[in-house]
Design a protein around this motif. Structure first.
Motif, PDB file in Angstrom:
ATOM      1  N   PHE A   8     -46.298-105.922 -29.320  1.00  0.00           N
ATOM      2  CA  PHE A   8     -46.515-104.861 -28.531  1.00  0.00           C
ATOM      3  C   PHE A   8     -45.261-104.950 -27.439  1.00  0.00           C
ATOM      4  O   PHE A   8     -45.605-105.393 -26.336  1.00  0.00           O
ATOM      5  N   ASN A  33     -42.217 -99.893 -24.077  1.00  0.00           N
ATOM      6  CA  ASN A  33     -41.871 -98.347 -24.879  1.00  0.00           C
ATOM      7  C   ASN A  33     -41.564 -98.600 -26.402  1.00  0.00           C
ATOM      8  O   ASN A  33     -40.617 -98.211 -26.872  1.00  0.00           O
ATOM      9  N   PRO A  48     -51.639 -98.140 -33.622  1.00  0.00           N
ATOM     10  CA  PRO A  48     -52.492 -98.366 -32.360  1.00  0.00           C
ATOM     11  C   PRO A  48     -53.458 -99.628 -32.499  1.00  0.00           C
ATOM     12  O   PRO A  48     -54.026 -99.763 -33.396  1.00  0.00           O
ATOM     13  N   ASN A  49     -53.567 -99.996 -31.164  1.00  0.00           N
ATOM     14  CA  ASN A  49     -54.748-101.423 -31.209  1.00  0.00           C
ATOM     15  C   ASN A  49     -56.173-100.464 -30.707  1.00  0.00           C
ATOM     16  O   ASN A  49     -55.916 -99.121 -30.573  1.00  0.00           O
ATOM     17  N   GLN A  79     -57.372-100.157 -28.128  1.00  0.00           N
ATOM     18  CA  GLN A  79     -57.350 -99.783 -26.812  1.00  0.00           C
ATOM     19  C   GLN A  79     -56.200 -98.413 -26.775  1.00  0.00           C
ATOM     20  O   GLN A  79     -55.912 -97.728 -25.767  1.00  0.00           O
ATOM     21  N   GLU A 129     -53.142 -98.584 -27.584  1.00  0.00           N
ATOM     22  CA  GLU A 129     -51.914 -98.836 -27.323  1.00  0.00           C
ATOM     23  C   GLU A 129     -51.155 -99.128 -28.800  1.00  0.00           C
ATOM     24  O   GLU A 129     -51.703 -99.623 -29.709  1.00  0.00           O
ATOM     25  N   ILE A 130     -49.779 -98.619 -28.680  1.00  0.00           N
ATOM     26  CA  ILE A 130     -48.969 -98.541 -29.767  1.00  0.00           C
ATOM     27  C   ILE A 130     -48.253 -99.949 -30.050  1.00  0.00           C
ATOM     28  O   ILE A 130     -47.481-100.371 -29.316  1.00  0.00           O
ATOM     29  N   GLY A 131     -48.657-100.547 -31.257  1.00  0.00           N
ATOM     30  CA  GLY A 131     -47.906-101.927 -31.541  1.00  0.00           C
ATOM     31  C   GLY A 131     -46.883-101.337 -32.768  1.00  0.00           C
ATOM     32  O   GLY A 131     -47.166-100.379 -33.299  1.00  0.00           O
TER      33      GLY A 131
END
Ligand SMILES: Cc1ncc(COP(=O)(O)O)c(C=O)c1O
Length: 352
Positions: A299, A302, A321-322, A324, A326-328
């Motif tokens: 993660f 940006n 995405p996880n 939450q 958030e993009i990993g």
């Protein structure tokens, strides 16, 4: 008038982003594939078979299960070959479940479990992996009911790479003797994690493996199921007689004659390239999930811009995405040189 089942129409297809993947112009770190080609011996065996004038015949697999069983340390009667492990997953779920049954599929995980469960119109319960706890053992044990018929566990998991201990697997087997426990050992050669030696002991344990990853042959589609004899006999009643193509068998026979070619690659990935990437991420305070496989889900700041910078440098990775949102970036680890090439773009992005 639509004549297919309503829930099938209501589903969406599993469509991995395959467009524009060209190994001639890109370093492919997006599908957890082997990043080097197969051995010359494998290519030669395929060419020889094609020129032997036998393509017009239906496939015949003879004793390939014996060769695979020897490789896994089980009996031939405990092995069934499949068209990739995807087919194994589908057959196991179809053979285990009826509409309305419950499937426990910890999330996030490999998309095919969900897809196959939905085709069978199952109710899916999804305990979640977390960065702090890893594998959701307690959540799975809590989710088991009298309606549970299948529990799907990838060991290690995709995309997070989380490995599952034998103790955790034993607990699930004991808690759900009425359900099939599918352990997907797709990345076994990287992780070394297996419970193949338990198939005689536990009749509810069914394992899938593949030649797609470490062995570098996803294009030919050969996987296999390992389970007790009775389960394999039952699954053979569902699988078609020609579901696996002959070229896959030819390639695997040649590959298994020289396992060192695969094991040397695994050693470079797991003992050199992966520790280098882990050290780099740790050093630059980039969060990543501890992984037992040939990929790391990280993660960075940006991630969209980094993904674009990697693509501009000819390197493909997989944004995921996880829980939450958030993009990993899930980065497949290749050779040391390939991993260094990816890390150079990371460095530029971080300005270090
Ligand atoms: C966990 C897991 N299982 C199974 C598969 C599919 O493998 P196969 O090519 O053998 O169908 C994948 C592919 O990415 C995977 O990540």
């Amino acid at each position: 008038m639509a004549t297919f089942k309503k829930h099938i129409h209501a589903m969406s297809a599993y469509k991995p982003p395959l467009d524009g993947r060209d190994p001639a112009s890109h370093l492919l770190l997006d599908f957890n594939e082997r990043t080097l080609p197969v051995s010359e011996a494998v290519t030669q065996a395929l060419v020889e078979y094609i020129h032997a004038g036998r393509l017009q015949m239906y496939p015949a697999y003879a004793d390939v299960e014996t060769v695979i069983a020897e490789y896994c340390g089980v009996k031939a009667e405990q092995v069934m070959i499949t068209n990739g492990s995807d087919q194994g997953i589908d057959l196991i779920i179809r053979a285990s479940c009826s509409p309305g049954d419950e499937a426990i599929i910890p999330s996030p995980s490999f998309a095919m479990y969900h897809q196959c469960a939905k085709v069978e119109n199952l109710t899916v319960i999804e305990p979640t992996y977390t960065l702090s706890e890893g594998f959701p053992l307690a959540g799975i044990l809590k989710a088991i009911t009298s309606k549970t018929r299948i529990i799907c566990v990838a060991n290690p998991n995709n995309p997070c790479g989380t490995g599952v201990s034998r103790e955790a697997i034993a607990q699930i087997l004991a808690a759900a003797p009425h359900a099939t426990l599918l352990i997907d050992e797709c990345y076994f050669e990287y992780s070394g994690l297996t419970v193949c030696d338990w198939v005689e002991q536990y009749s509810n344990l069914v394992i899938t493996r593949t030649f797609s990853k470490t062995w570098g042959l996803p294009s030919l589609r050969l996987g296999f199921v390992v389970s007790c004899r009775e389960n394999i006999q039952a699954l053979l009643n569902v699988r078609g007689p020609y579901d696996i193509n002959q070229l896959a068998i030819v390639a695997i026979r040649a590959a298994l004659k020289n396992p060192a070619y695969t094991h040397d690659y695994v050693a470079e990935v797991m003992q050199k390239a992966k520790p280098a990437l882990e050290q780099f991420l740790t050093c630059h305070h980039i969060t990543f999930w501890p992984s037992s496989a040939n990929y790391i889900w990280c993660f960075p700041p940006n991630p969209k811009a980094l993904n674009e910078a990697l693509a501009a440098a000819g390197i493909l990775v997989r944004p995921k995405p996880n829980a939450q949102g958030e993009i990993g970036l899930r980065v497949t680890i290749g050779t040391v040189a390939q991993t260094e090439r990816a890390m150079a773009v990371f460095k530029q992005h971080l300005g270090v």
